[in-house]
Design an enzyme around this catalytic site. Structure first.
Site, mmCIF file in Angstrom:
data_model
loop_
_atom_site.group_PDB
_atom_site.id
_atom_site.type_symbol
_atom_site.label_atom_id
_atom_site.label_comp_id
_atom_site.label_asym_id
_atom_site.label_seq_id
_atom_site.Cartn_x
_atom_site.Cartn_y
_atom_site.Cartn_z
ATOM 1 C CB ILE A 91 7.321 1.423 30.343
ATOM 2 C CG1 ILE A 91 6.715 2.327 31.594
ATOM 3 C CG2 ILE A 91 8.004 2.833 29.387
ATOM 4 C CD1 ILE A 91 6.762 3.534 32.107
ATOM 5 C CG ASP A 92 9.912 -4.084 29.819
ATOM 6 O OD1 ASP A 92 8.553 -4.305 28.669
ATOM 7 O OD2 ASP A 92 10.636 -3.672 29.974
ATOM 8 C CE LYS A 93 3.743 -7.094 37.620
ATOM 9 N NZ LYS A 93 3.451 -8.462 37.743
#
Length: 355
Positions: free
Chosen positions: A163-165
């Protein structure tokens, strides 16, 4: 024949989201010889890359990762003399050794085969491009440093998806190659169960719905993804959503992923006119709905400060255990920044006449 080069992974399998909010990393570059006869790019690269099958190269091309002179090309593209060919991937090369670092982890579940982690917003998943330390992978390497079969530099173990930062929530980590293979197949076959909660701009009129639209890289901004109507462009993507609460000029929604494409929820919700709140990559950090009163603008800016990232949380994760065959299901509470944001908008509704 030219010297062959090692390219770690050209699986072509789409990660859930890109590391570093869409950053691309150069894995291979070559300038074609002046005397080169025209040949398909997949054949040309297959003859020059070690550990990369032609099928993998073709999948990478389909995902937009094979470039000729800076532009994505399909595997049927004919290489010409002096073409500059690059392979750009959504993850860094494994050139740098991953060093274990004592970084706290919120481990929801763990056994000998896998563990489930609740990642906080702001924590980078993979080292690379300015973030070579202090990442989730470094933290996992520390936690599993005494595990006999876990090598953080071996792509056959570790994170199964990403998942994104600036997205928070649940991730599964495989401790063994067999576990990663079994879990990877479940993600590929879309049998995992994943639900997110998101706060989006605008009033979502329908109580529930489905968004279907191919997703590929934006033609003008390679850090963004976009929805395409052309069935030949991008990858098939489906997101199911349900309204949980309408909060004035924003809406709390639950999104269920049927597929797992790059930035899928962020792109799909923007596509139907409901950009994620404070999603800077897609324009959600601007005031997209509401009044022009200065008091309202100050209120929204306070909301941005309260939740300084896209309001997206991977709340539930379900899969079949790779060894026991048991159905596993995990859920986690919405983090404090999103909870406070929801409360603030609830208060706004109660006092909207004052704003």
């Amino acid at each position: 024949m030219d010297e062959k080069h090692i390219l770690p992974d050209l699986s072509g399998e789409e990660p859930e989201t890109l590391d570093e909010d869409g950053a691309l990393y150069e894995h291979f570059r070559v300038v074609v010889d002046k005397g080169q006869t025209m040949v398909r790019v997949d054949k040309y690269l297959f003859e020059r890359l070690v550990n990369a099958s032609r099928n993998r190269i073709q999948k990478a091309a389909e995902s937009g990762f094979i470039l000729a002179n800076g532009k994505p090309v399909k595997s049927s593209y004919k290489v010409k003399p002096l073409d500059v060919l690059t392979v750009m991937m959504d993850r860094p090369r494994y050139d740098n050794e991953i060093i274990p670092e004592d970084i706290p982890l919120n481990i929801v579940y763990e056994d000998k085969d896998l563990m489930v982690i609740n990642k906080p917003a702001g924590l980078v998943v993979h080292p690379g491009c300015g973030n070579y330390t202090g990442t989730l992978v470094n933290a996992i390497a520390w936690h599993l440093k005494d595990h006999p079969s876990y090598d953080p530099n071996d792509p056959q173990v570790g994170l199964v998806h990403r998942i994104d930062k600036d997205t928070s929530g649940l991730l599964v980590v495989a401790k063994t190659p067999d576990a990663k293979t079994h879990l990877g197949i479940q993600f590929f076959n879309k049998t995992t169960k994943r639900k997110y909660q998101a706060i989006v701009w605008g009033t979502v009129e329908q109580d529930e719905g489905t968004i279907t639209g191919n997703i590929a890289r934006h033609p003008r901004d390679r850090m963004q993804m976009a929805v395409f109507s052309d069935p030949e462009t991008g990858k098939h993507a489906v997101t199911h959503y349900k309204v949980l609460e309408r909060l004035g000029y924003v809406t709390l929604v639950e999104c269920r992923l049927e597929t797992g494409r790059t930035h899928q929820i962020r792109v799909h919700m923007k596509h139907i006119g409901h950009t994620l709140f404070n999603d800077a990559r897609y324009g959600g950090n601007e005031i997209l709905k509401g009044t022009h009163f200065s008091k309202y603008k100050q209120f929204v800016n306070n909301c941005f400060n309260l939740c300084p990232r896209q309001a997206l949380h991977a709340q539930t994760l379900g899969f079949i255990h790779p060894t026991t065959g048991k159905e596993m299901h995990f859920t986690t509470d919405i983090p404090e920044d999103m909870t406070q944001l929801i409360t603030k908008w609830r208060d706004y509704i109660s006092n909207r006449n004052e704003l």
